[in-house]
Design an enzyme around this catalytic site. Structure first.
Site, PDB file in Angstrom:
ATOM      1  N   TYR A  38      14.783 -59.941 -34.351  1.00  0.00           N
ATOM      2  CA  TYR A  38      14.213 -59.134 -35.929  1.00  0.00           C
ATOM      3  C   TYR A  38      12.453 -59.672 -35.178  1.00  0.00           C
ATOM      4  O   TYR A  38      12.157 -59.582 -36.365  1.00  0.00           O
ATOM      5  CB  TYR A  38      14.493 -59.315 -36.867  1.00  0.00           C
ATOM      6  CG  TYR A  38      14.600 -58.078 -37.957  1.00  0.00           C
ATOM      7  CD1 TYR A  38      15.331 -57.186 -37.699  1.00  0.00           C
ATOM      8  CD2 TYR A  38      13.181 -58.423 -38.899  1.00  0.00           C
ATOM      9  CE1 TYR A  38      15.308 -56.128 -38.349  1.00  0.00           C
ATOM     10  CE2 TYR A  38      13.386 -56.940 -39.900  1.00  0.00           C
ATOM     11  CZ  TYR A  38      14.329 -55.843 -39.211  1.00  0.00           C
ATOM     12  OH  TYR A  38      13.872 -55.258 -39.952  1.00  0.00           O
ATOM     13  N   HIS A  40       8.866 -60.097 -35.038  1.00  0.00           N
ATOM     14  CA  HIS A  40       7.397 -59.089 -35.601  1.00  0.00           C
ATOM     15  C   HIS A  40       6.101 -59.830 -34.806  1.00  0.00           C
ATOM     16  O   HIS A  40       5.550 -60.547 -34.090  1.00  0.00           O
ATOM     17  CB  HIS A  40       7.788 -59.530 -37.067  1.00  0.00           C
ATOM     18  CG  HIS A  40       7.466 -60.970 -37.501  1.00  0.00           C
ATOM     19  ND1 HIS A  40       6.770 -62.285 -37.170  1.00  0.00           N
ATOM     20  CD2 HIS A  40       8.622 -61.611 -38.136  1.00  0.00           C
ATOM     21  CE1 HIS A  40       7.234 -62.741 -37.592  1.00  0.00           C
ATOM     22  NE2 HIS A  40       8.002 -63.311 -37.852  1.00  0.00           N
ATOM     23  N   GLY A  42       4.316 -61.966 -35.931  1.00  0.00           N
ATOM     24  CA  GLY A  42       4.404 -63.856 -35.363  1.00  0.00           C
ATOM     25  C   GLY A  42       5.226 -63.674 -34.032  1.00  0.00           C
ATOM     26  O   GLY A  42       3.819 -64.625 -32.882  1.00  0.00           O
ATOM     27  N   HIS A  43       5.644 -63.283 -34.018  1.00  0.00           N
ATOM     28  CA  HIS A  43       7.044 -63.825 -32.260  1.00  0.00           C
ATOM     29  C   HIS A  43       5.736 -62.932 -31.289  1.00  0.00           C
ATOM     30  O   HIS A  43       5.573 -63.960 -30.419  1.00  0.00           O
ATOM     31  CB  HIS A  43       8.053 -62.851 -32.369  1.00  0.00           C
ATOM     32  CG  HIS A  43       8.588 -63.176 -33.888  1.00  0.00           C
ATOM     33  ND1 HIS A  43       9.728 -62.893 -34.349  1.00  0.00           N
ATOM     34  CD2 HIS A  43       9.836 -64.430 -33.491  1.00  0.00           C
ATOM     35  CE1 HIS A  43      10.115 -63.102 -35.376  1.00  0.00           C
ATOM     36  NE2 HIS A  43      10.107 -64.081 -34.743  1.00  0.00           N
ATOM     37  N   VAL A 182       0.595 -66.151 -38.462  1.00  0.00           N
ATOM     38  CA  VAL A 182      -0.116 -65.163 -38.644  1.00  0.00           C
ATOM     39  C   VAL A 182       0.980 -64.345 -39.708  1.00  0.00           C
ATOM     40  O   VAL A 182       1.888 -64.516 -40.436  1.00  0.00           O
ATOM     41  CB  VAL A 182       0.749 -64.045 -37.895  1.00  0.00           C
ATOM     42  CG1 VAL A 182       0.510 -62.934 -37.445  1.00  0.00           C
ATOM     43  CG2 VAL A 182       0.541 -64.515 -36.164  1.00  0.00           C
ATOM     44  N   SER A 192      10.856 -62.862 -40.379  1.00  0.00           N
ATOM     45  CA  SER A 192      12.248 -61.720 -40.500  1.00  0.00           C
ATOM     46  C   SER A 192      13.047 -61.675 -41.472  1.00  0.00           C
ATOM     47  O   SER A 192      13.885 -60.216 -42.147  1.00  0.00           O
ATOM     48  CB  SER A 192      12.521 -62.344 -39.344  1.00  0.00           C
ATOM     49  OG  SER A 192      12.302 -62.244 -38.158  1.00  0.00           O
TER      50      SER A 192
END
Ligand code: PAF
Length: 304
Positions: A38, A40, A42-43, A182, A192
């Site tokens: 999932y 976003h 940040g990842h 982030v 998430s």
């Protein structure tokens, strides 16, 4: 981009990728971003960092059942395989490892990795067994992927502290690289789990970043402020939000996660060059959010 669903495939392809890089005279270092999917922004920021700093970029997507407690959100943890793979492709990932639960835990498990000392407070206290699950799965993933460096978000600051300790204590040959939190433009830390929030909860959840920011300003400006005062101000700010239910508000040393003495002022902490973490966990309905500020006090300009 290769997708490995089994441990054998992952190992084979990683060996191949390394061989290819070596033959090209290029960097065969593996950068690894372990996730539960999932994905976003940040990842994406972790994947970018991994891509920039390593010749081979590996992502794992695995919702690890053993890090969820009995009453937690394992069954409804959000998943989005297609969007995750698109994001991975965009961020230049070479290999995605996405095993099934049976592949990772094929038989009754007899080995658990337990890190003590840094797991007794914060999420370790409110989610018993959680960090055993994290340390165990990350050890397994490290043994499969054999990364040179692994990138983790600082939102899960305690996770970073636990994994750093594990790697040091067990002489694992991998560098843990913490990366900045982030945030959305309005300050909410990306997670998430933000997808679970209702409109009202999403609006009220801003109290987390707001209260942390106010506290950091107090730490900077009020040399005589004590840890207890800071914690009680953050608590009062969060409690003023009708939908917020506090799990914890703590001000600790970082990365050892030890409580601060009440007679320690911000000025004395600064003189000791101690890093500290102000960490919060708050529930909005059934959604539990965490956030933190890590402050290197020697760099904070105190107005004394
Ligand atoms: O931070 C996470 O997403 C998980 O805790 C991790 C590190 C992937 C282990 O399952």
């Amino acid at each position: 981009m290769k997708i490995a669903k089994t441990i054998t495939e992952a190992r084979t392809w990683i060996a191949q990728l390394k061989e290819e890089r070596r033959n090209l005279g290029a960097d065969p270092k593996i950068g690894f971003v372990p996730t539960m999917g999932y994905l976003h922004e940040g990842h994406a920021s972790l994947l970018r960092r991994s891509r920039q700093e390593s010749g081979i970029s590996v992502l794992s997507i695995f919702v690890n059942p053993i890090q969820f407690g009995a009453n937690e959100d394992l069954d409804r943890y959000p998943r989005s395989e297609e969007a995750d793979l698109q994001l991975a492709e965009r961020e230049g990932v070479d290999l995605v490892f996405m095993p099934s639960v049976d592949e990772m835990y094929p038989e009754e498990r007899k080995t658990t990795v337990t890190v003590t000392g840094v797991t007794e407070r914060l999420c370790g206290a409110s989610r018993p067994g959680h960090f055993d699950g994290v340390a165990t799965v990350v050890s397994k993933l490290f043994n499969i992927v054999k990364p040179d460096q692994a990138f983790f978000g600082a939102k899960d600051a305690q996770q970073v502290a636990v994994l750093q300790k594990m790697v040091n204590d067990l002489n694992m040959d991998v560098k843990i690289v913490p990366c900045p939190i982030v945030r959305e433009e309005d300050g909410l830390a990306l997670s998430s789990r933000n997808v679970y929030l209702s409109e009202d909860e999403r609006r009220e959840a801003l109290v987390l970043s707001r209260s942390l920011q106010t506290a950091e300003a107090k730490i900077q400006q009020e040399a005589d402020a004590t840890p207890a005062e800071i914690v009680s101000e953050v608590t009062a700010t969060i409690e003023a939000s009708p939908l917020a239910v506090i799990d914890y508000v703590e001000l600790l040393t970082f990365p050892n996660l030890k409580p601060l003495d009440d007679d320690q002022t911000m000025k004395s902490l600064r003189l000791s060059e101690q890093s500290i973490i102000l960490a919060v966990a708050v529930k909005f309905g059934s959604t539990r959010l965490i956030d933190n500020h890590i402050m290197k006090l020697k760099e904070v300009p105190l107005h004394v």
